[in-house]
Design a protein around this motif. Sequence first.
Motif, short mmCIF file in Angstrom:
data_model
loop_
_atom_site.label_atom_id
_atom_site.label_comp_id
_atom_site.label_asym_id
_atom_site.label_seq_id
_atom_site.Cartn_x
_atom_site.Cartn_y
_atom_site.Cartn_z
N LYS A 66 0.82 -1.21 0.00
CA LYS A 66 0.00 0.00 0.00
C LYS A 66 0.85 1.26 0.00
N ASP A 67 1.99 1.25 0.70
CA ASP A 67 2.78 2.46 0.84
C ASP A 67 3.36 2.96 -0.48
N LEU A 68 3.42 2.10 -1.49
CA LEU A 68 3.96 2.53 -2.78
C LEU A 68 3.06 3.56 -3.47
N SER A 69 1.77 3.58 -3.11
CA SER A 69 0.84 4.54 -3.70
C SER A 69 0.85 5.89 -2.97
N GLN A 70 1.57 5.95 -1.87
CA GLN A 70 1.57 7.15 -1.03
C GLN A 70 2.95 7.80 -1.03
N ALA A 71 2.99 9.08 -0.57
CA ALA A 71 4.28 9.77 -0.44
C ALA A 71 5.14 9.03 0.58
N PRO A 72 6.40 8.91 0.40
CA PRO A 72 7.22 9.59 -0.59
C PRO A 72 7.31 8.87 -1.93
N PHE A 73 6.75 7.66 -2.05
CA PHE A 73 6.86 6.91 -3.30
C PHE A 73 5.92 7.46 -4.37
N SER A 74 4.64 7.52 -4.06
CA SER A 74 3.61 8.05 -4.97
C SER A 74 3.65 7.42 -6.36
N TRP A 75 3.75 6.09 -6.39
CA TRP A 75 3.74 5.41 -7.68
C TRP A 75 2.36 5.56 -8.31
N PRO A 76 2.28 5.73 -9.62
CA PRO A 76 0.98 5.81 -10.28
C PRO A 76 0.28 4.44 -10.27
N ALA A 94 1.08 -3.20 4.46
CA ALA A 94 1.37 -1.80 4.80
C ALA A 94 2.65 -1.29 4.16
N ASP A 95 3.69 -2.14 4.14
CA ASP A 95 5.00 -1.66 3.68
C ASP A 95 5.89 -2.84 3.30
N GLU A 96 7.13 -2.55 2.94
CA GLU A 96 8.05 -3.60 2.49
C GLU A 96 8.37 -4.59 3.61
N THR A 97 8.53 -4.10 4.83
CA THR A 97 8.82 -4.99 5.95
C THR A 97 7.70 -6.01 6.14
N THR A 98 6.47 -5.54 6.11
CA THR A 98 5.31 -6.43 6.26
C THR A 98 5.27 -7.46 5.13
N LEU A 99 5.54 -7.01 3.91
CA LEU A 99 5.52 -7.90 2.76
C LEU A 99 6.59 -8.99 2.89
N LYS A 100 7.78 -8.60 3.31
CA LYS A 100 8.87 -9.57 3.47
C LYS A 100 8.60 -10.53 4.62
N GLU A 101 8.00 -10.05 5.70
CA GLU A 101 7.63 -10.94 6.81
C GLU A 101 6.59 -11.96 6.34
N LEU A 102 5.64 -11.52 5.55
CA LEU A 102 4.64 -12.45 5.00
C LEU A 102 5.32 -13.48 4.11
N ALA A 103 6.25 -13.05 3.26
CA ALA A 103 6.96 -13.99 2.38
C ALA A 103 7.70 -15.05 3.19
#
Length: 140
Positions: free
Chosen positions: A33-43, A86-95
């Motif tokens: 989710k955080d990739l869609s928000q600042a500071p990333f703001s991916w389209p 929520a973020d990269e840490t959460t994604l890696k923990e899930l993996a």
Amino acid sequence: MHRRVGPALQIVRKMAGSGAEPQILVQYLVLRKDLSQAPFSWPTGALVAQACHAATAALHIHRDHPHTVAYLRELGRMRKVVLEAADETTLKELAEALQQKEIDHMLWLEQPENIATCIALRPYPKEEVSQYLKKFRLFK
């Protein structure tokens, strides 16, 4: 036009013959989710591309698994569920947790930055992994 029903699809449908419901195969995707928000703001397009990359890779890697074969045999009945981490840490923990539980998946790393963006599971019967994913509070 009729397609021949292969053995993998027969496995998935075998419960239907006994009066039980056939298994519903679902491919779960977990996107950051955080990739869609600042500071990333991916389209939006970039985020969709990440999910597509992960889904395609997971299907390719597990292309010979009977669930994947059955899932791909009925293209009009494909089901995907997109969840958010929520973020990269959460994604890696899930993996890591999926790896420990021996749940087949693909953690997509966007290159050349090597950023973990999305996890895609191979197709699974819905009831087989949904309860496990709920433990990670990915469902709203």
